[in-house]
Scaffold this motif. Structure first.
Motif, PDB file in Angstrom:
ATOM      1  N   ILE A 175      12.264 -28.792 -14.292  1.00 30.85           N
ATOM      2  CA  ILE A 175      13.244 -29.079 -15.339  1.00 30.85           C
ATOM      3  C   ILE A 175      12.566 -29.058 -16.716  1.00 30.85           C
ATOM      4  CG2 ILE A 175      14.665 -30.992 -16.252  1.00 30.85           C
ATOM      5  CD1 ILE A 175      15.998 -29.476 -14.000  1.00 30.85           C
ATOM      6  N   ARG A 176      13.287 -28.548 -17.686  1.00 31.19           N
ATOM      7  CA  ARG A 176      12.866 -28.489 -19.085  1.00 31.19           C
ATOM      8  C   ARG A 176      11.711 -27.527 -19.355  1.00 31.19           C
ATOM      9  NH1 ARG A 176      12.436 -33.978 -22.016  1.00 31.19           N
ATOM     10  NH2 ARG A 176      12.929 -32.700 -23.802  1.00 31.19           N
ATOM     11  N   ASN A 178      11.082 -24.030 -20.725  1.00 34.95           N
ATOM     12  CA  ASN A 178      11.739 -22.936 -21.456  1.00 34.95           C
ATOM     13  C   ASN A 178      11.001 -21.644 -21.206  1.00 34.95           C
ATOM     14  OD1 ASN A 178      13.807 -24.477 -22.805  1.00 34.95           O
ATOM     15  ND2 ASN A 178      12.117 -25.420 -23.941  1.00 34.95           N
ATOM     16  N   TYR A 179      11.768 -20.603 -20.918  1.00 33.44           N
ATOM     17  CA  TYR A 179      11.122 -19.374 -20.479  1.00 33.44           C
ATOM     18  C   TYR A 179      11.918 -18.162 -20.917  1.00 33.44           C
ATOM     19  CZ  TYR A 179       9.322 -15.737 -17.513  1.00 33.44           C
ATOM     20  OH  TYR A 179       8.791 -14.562 -17.063  1.00 33.44           O
ATOM     21  N   ARG A 180      11.204 -17.110 -21.235  1.00 29.76           N
ATOM     22  CA  ARG A 180      11.840 -15.887 -21.690  1.00 29.76           C
ATOM     23  C   ARG A 180      10.990 -14.690 -21.306  1.00 29.76           C
ATOM     24  NH1 ARG A 180      13.339 -15.034 -27.997  1.00 29.76           N
ATOM     25  NH2 ARG A 180      14.129 -12.937 -27.790  1.00 29.76           N
ATOM     26  N   GLN A 181      11.560 -13.758 -20.590  1.00 29.92           N
ATOM     27  CA  GLN A 181      10.872 -12.481 -20.357  1.00 29.92           C
ATOM     28  C   GLN A 181      11.793 -11.372 -20.821  1.00 29.92           C
ATOM     29  OE1 GLN A 181      10.282 -12.652 -15.988  1.00 29.92           O
ATOM     30  NE2 GLN A 181      11.820 -11.040 -15.755  1.00 29.92           N
ATOM     31  N   GLU A 182      11.234 -10.458 -21.588  1.00 27.98           N
ATOM     32  CA  GLU A 182      12.044  -9.426 -22.216  1.00 27.98           C
ATOM     33  C   GLU A 182      11.300  -8.105 -22.115  1.00 27.98           C
ATOM     34  OE1 GLU A 182      13.837  -8.652 -26.727  1.00 27.98           O
ATOM     35  OE2 GLU A 182      12.457 -10.293 -26.334  1.00 27.98           O
ATOM     36  N   TYR A 183      11.977  -7.118 -21.566  1.00 29.10           N
ATOM     37  CA  TYR A 183      11.379  -5.786 -21.521  1.00 29.10           C
ATOM     38  C   TYR A 183      11.884  -4.971 -22.696  1.00 29.10           C
ATOM     39  CZ  TYR A 183       9.673  -6.632 -16.797  1.00 29.10           C
ATOM     40  OH  TYR A 183       8.998  -7.125 -15.718  1.00 29.10           O
TER      41      TYR A 183
ATOM     42  N   TYR B 164      20.610 -22.351 -11.156  1.00 30.73           N
ATOM     43  CA  TYR B 164      19.272 -22.193 -10.577  1.00 30.73           C
ATOM     44  C   TYR B 164      19.299 -21.166  -9.447  1.00 30.73           C
ATOM     45  CZ  TYR B 164      18.500 -26.193 -13.521  1.00 30.73           C
ATOM     46  OH  TYR B 164      18.431 -27.006 -14.625  1.00 30.73           O
ATOM     47  N   ASN B 178      15.564  -8.688 -17.827  1.00 30.63           N
ATOM     48  CA  ASN B 178      15.401  -9.567 -18.990  1.00 30.63           C
ATOM     49  C   ASN B 178      15.990 -10.930 -18.669  1.00 30.63           C
ATOM     50  OD1 ASN B 178      14.205  -7.674 -20.828  1.00 30.63           O
ATOM     51  ND2 ASN B 178      16.184  -6.627 -20.774  1.00 30.63           N
ATOM     52  N   TYR B 179      15.245 -11.953 -19.019  1.00 29.14           N
ATOM     53  CA  TYR B 179      15.648 -13.282 -18.581  1.00 29.14           C
ATOM     54  C   TYR B 179      15.233 -14.332 -19.594  1.00 29.14           C
ATOM     55  CZ  TYR B 179      15.958 -17.547 -15.919  1.00 29.14           C
ATOM     56  OH  TYR B 179      16.267 -18.815 -15.525  1.00 29.14           O
ATOM     57  N   ARG B 180      16.076 -15.340 -19.719  1.00 30.34           N
ATOM     58  CA  ARG B 180      15.801 -16.406 -20.670  1.00 30.34           C
ATOM     59  C   ARG B 180      16.415 -17.701 -20.167  1.00 30.34           C
ATOM     60  NH1 ARG B 180      17.668 -15.894 -26.934  1.00 30.34           N
ATOM     61  NH2 ARG B 180      17.008 -17.953 -27.554  1.00 30.34           N
ATOM     62  N   GLN B 181      15.633 -18.725 -20.037  1.00 32.68           N
ATOM     63  CA  GLN B 181      16.174 -20.058 -19.759  1.00 32.68           C
ATOM     64  C   GLN B 181      15.667 -21.000 -20.830  1.00 32.68           C
ATOM     65  OE1 GLN B 181      14.550 -20.816 -15.737  1.00 32.68           O
ATOM     66  NE2 GLN B 181      13.180 -22.344 -16.624  1.00 32.68           N
ATOM     67  N   GLU B 182      16.575 -21.768 -21.384  1.00 30.27           N
ATOM     68  CA  GLU B 182      16.230 -22.596 -22.525  1.00 30.27           C
ATOM     69  C   GLU B 182      16.893 -23.958 -22.352  1.00 30.27           C
ATOM     70  OE1 GLU B 182      16.976 -22.368 -27.374  1.00 30.27           O
ATOM     71  OE2 GLU B 182      17.860 -20.895 -26.029  1.00 30.27           O
ATOM     72  N   TYR B 183      16.104 -25.002 -22.420  1.00 27.53           N
ATOM     73  CA  TYR B 183      16.664 -26.356 -22.362  1.00 27.53           C
ATOM     74  C   TYR B 183      16.836 -26.883 -23.777  1.00 27.53           C
ATOM     75  CZ  TYR B 183      15.792 -26.555 -17.348  1.00 27.53           C
ATOM     76  OH  TYR B 183      15.822 -26.329 -16.009  1.00 27.53           O
ATOM     77  N   ILE B 184      17.944 -27.575 -24.033  1.00 26.66           N
ATOM     78  CA  ILE B 184      18.075 -28.190 -25.348  1.00 26.66           C
ATOM     79  C   ILE B 184      17.333 -29.522 -25.332  1.00 26.66           C
ATOM     80  CG2 ILE B 184      20.237 -26.995 -25.788  1.00 26.66           C
ATOM     81  CD1 ILE B 184      21.679 -29.682 -25.429  1.00 26.66           C
ATOM     82  N   SER B 185      17.157 -30.067 -26.519  1.00 23.87           N
ATOM     83  CA  SER B 185      16.333 -31.276 -26.653  1.00 23.87           C
ATOM     84  C   SER B 185      17.046 -32.533 -26.149  1.00 23.87           C
ATOM     85  CB  SER B 185      15.954 -31.459 -28.120  1.00 23.87           C
ATOM     86  OG  SER B 185      17.135 -31.478 -28.902  1.00 23.87           O
ATOM     87  N   ALA B 281      19.114 -32.693 -17.517  1.00 21.65           N
ATOM     88  CA  ALA B 281      18.808 -31.781 -18.620  1.00 21.65           C
ATOM     89  C   ALA B 281      19.921 -30.756 -18.772  1.00 21.65           C
ATOM     90  CB  ALA B 281      17.481 -31.094 -18.359  1.00 21.65           C
TER      91      ALA B 281
END
Lengths: 450, 450
Positions: A175-176, A178-183, B164, B178-185, B281
């Protein structure tokens, strides 16, 4: 098995250098790599580029661990970009001052040198250990090995296991995170310009050769065996010139004759290589936090970038340099604190260089061909000559200094605005030598003060 | 086992509705869910919100599959936001016109209704089947089951397995995903305002209650048992008021008495619940492509959003609606084409609603408390009254229409600019009723034409 040792994942360039640093601190270091020992088995580097550009940040770390002299013979200095136009005419744009160069070096031998040095200093290297999972609560790592699963509870884990990091994949499920993969939309393919029949370099070996063609490009870096490794960057699909549309030897010949004819004449194996070699993708990875429990990500595992600033390896080496510095300062009883400080300090820098790497692709494949761009570089070089401290071109800050990437990025943006105004003068081509250079510096000082 | 059937991952709200649609098309449908059958086993919804807000896009799908009348008894209409200030004074801001409401509905019963309907229509549901891996080349899915590993080669796989998603994790290891996971504060914690001792609602049940406090907030949604489910949104750490700093009952009481006193008086179980219930979260997930081989992601699996626009479930239901429409149009012999068209059409819309959900957090926790904001809503409502087609407030486009989210987003940005200018009038509080409303509409028409 519980152990007080340090586990490094990945016996690549970064993992090996990190092991060298930690052994020099007298720590118990084990490196685990999923691949077989390449000294024993045949080994493919699929999906990784063959040539790297070693520059100041890299050399600085190598010098610190006493390896500079061992590495130098493997490296060929490139003092600037040699731009090839469609007619085979070339223009040379220096990277920095006369003696400043980036160094072409082949991944294979360099990696082997670092791994052997780590081993010589007492790091234990375990090949064919594939990290399957890290359990951060138990601080336990599970490896798949030829002998079955093996579990280990090391004191700390340092993930230097690259852009497709297994440690990071375990972190991603936390949990928490933050991740990003970009081609990016472009892929690349490696090709060869062999040595001439006389056994000589077919082109100037002391430059990075670029054939910029707007939306795509070819580049070439020299090798010690007098060949060049070429890399062709094209969109995968959807453009007039793209990998998808080069289906047979005829398509290939048409593209190369039209756009890269001078290179084409030097590539006897092009047709074989092109259809044999893989087309690889280019990934950008950003994530945070880099720390989970007793584990830390470094190098590409935490910030894989596109290769267009030639900083991926150098940035990874700098990670090792800075982490080592913090260990020296804080001692090995406070890994939590070290890791926390490391990620806080380093993250803005790696964000900056990832961004710069992305932006530099446009410069390499497009702008460098523009006489206005070349003039801009000339003006900046003159500014740097006249005011060596007040105006350091962005490329120089990144490549030939160890200023933090974030600071270089910020200063670069200020310079860009000022240079945009300078270049807006319609008579700049005639006037450039008689510009009010002092005024430009004053503008920069004012901008910095804001 | 090779099969011609369709595999849906996840027996949640979206997976169940998709199964209903596909059964209505006469297709062979199997749903696999990692959890045990909640009709048989005790079951925790940990990490998911208990209450959802069902609005137009959701109802539209339910109506199409003939379930509207079955769902209505589970749902409580909320006609607007009821804002509670620090002194317990309330202000009501309608969501739309007099009869327009969003509907509070509890996840548990609603999910059960949909799953049973899918089963009744002939979908086979397999509980305790956890997707371990999908091999896209072999088109094979491996499940962990209580009886060991089981492999299946279905015709197509639809991943409705949530934020998930296991299918997405397999896709993520594919090149060019392309992938992005983002948790807010901020995190959230669910709490309860029970029914009164007389068995009645303790507050107005036909509103979504908000205690906006700038950087944090409390909200409450009504339940059919006359309780309210409250959700407290606080920063995890680093602020004056944050979860990290509420360490004991005294801290808790201090915060609630200072900021949420009227709610506090209605929460007899606060102290028990607060320290028993998890702090969860909030994730935003964006990815592309959604298709890999014969597999497609839908719902949260492809676009998990923060809950602040109340559109997560509605958007997922709309995914099912649109996918069903494409299947009807293109037939079931061309899944490749259907999936490709689906992702191309839908991606800009889900990007837009993810973005809107993020932006709406600031509106809910902060702006709604501002009299200027309330006036702005009033002016927009009047514009909508006078020019029902020319000016549809953003919230109405998103919540009470089925206009594409991307179009709503774009129009919303134009409205925002115009309303910023309108509100810049220092005398707006006095003048608002006598504004040149026609001129505002003309501005909007001009902006749209550009």
């Amino acid at each position: 098995m519980k152990t007080n040792s340090i586990t490094i994942l990945g016996a690549g360039l970064i993992g090996s250098l990190m092991a060298i640093y930690l052994r020099r601190q007298g720590l118990d270091v084990h490196i685990f790599d999923k691949r077989p020992d390449k000294r024993k088995a045949s080994y493919s580097e699929e999906g990784r580029s063959i040539n790297m550009a070693l520059s100041h940040r890299g050399w600085k770390s190598l010098e610190q661990v006493g390896l500079k002299d061992k590495v130098l013979p493997l490296a060929i200095p490139m003092y600037g970009r040699k731009i090839h136009d469609e007619h085979g005419r070339t223009t040379f744009i220096p990277y920095g001052k006369a003696n400043q160069a980036i160094y072409s070096i082949s991944r294979g031998k360099f990696n082997q040198l670092l791994t052997e040095e780590a081993e010589r200093l007492g790091a234990e290297i375990h090949f064919e250990y594939k990290c399957q999972e890290v359990d951060f609560r138990k601080q336990e790592i599970t490896f798949e090995t030829p002998q079955g699963l093996e579990k280990l509870q090391p004191q700390v884990i340092i993930g230097a296991d690259g852009a497709y990091s297994a440690l990071r994949l375990s972190m991603q499920k936390q949990i928490r995170f933050n991740y990003r993969q970009e081609y990016i939309s472009h892929g690349y393919k490696e090709l060869t310009i062999p040595a001439t029949s006389e056994g000589e370099f077919a082109m100037d070996p002391n430059a990075l050769h670029i054939w910029p063609r707007g939306k795509f490009m070819l580049i070439a870096l020299p090798n010690p065996d007098k060949s060049f490794t070429c890399t062709l960057f094209l969109p995968f699909e959807g453009s007039k010139i793209c990998f998808e549309k080069i289906k047979d030897e005829k398509d290939l010949e048409t593209v190369f004759r039209a756009y890269f004819d001078d290179a084409y004449q030097l590539m006897p194996d092009l047709k074989t290589e092109f259809f044999k070699n893989p087309t690889s993708a280019l990934i950008n990875v950003e994530c945070y936090p880099w720390v989970q429990g007793n584990s830390l990500l470094i190098g590409d595992a935490s910030h894989a970038m596109v290769p267009f600033y030639g900083q991926g390896m150098n940035c990874g080496f700098e990670d090792c340099y800075i982490l080592n510095q913090m260990i020296e300062k804080l001692g090995t009883n406070s890994w939590d604190l070290i890791f926390e400080k490391f990620q806080k300090k380093r993250k803005p820098d790696t964000d900056a260089i990832c961004q710069l790497a992305m932006e530099n692709f446009i410069e390499m494949r497009d702008s460098v061909a523009d006489p206005k761009f070349q003039l801009r570089k000339k003006i900046e070089a003159k500014l740097h000559d006249l005011y060596p401290k007040e105006w350091i071109p962005l490329y120089t800050m990144v490549t030939f200094s160890d200023m933090s990437y974030a600071e270089a990025y910020a200063l670069g943006k200020l310079q860009e605005e000022i240079m945009d105004r300078v270049m807006a003068d319609p008579l700049i081509t005639e006037n450039w030598n008689t510009l009010d250079y002092e005024d430009i510096i004053n503008q920069m000082e004012t901008a910095k003060a804001v």
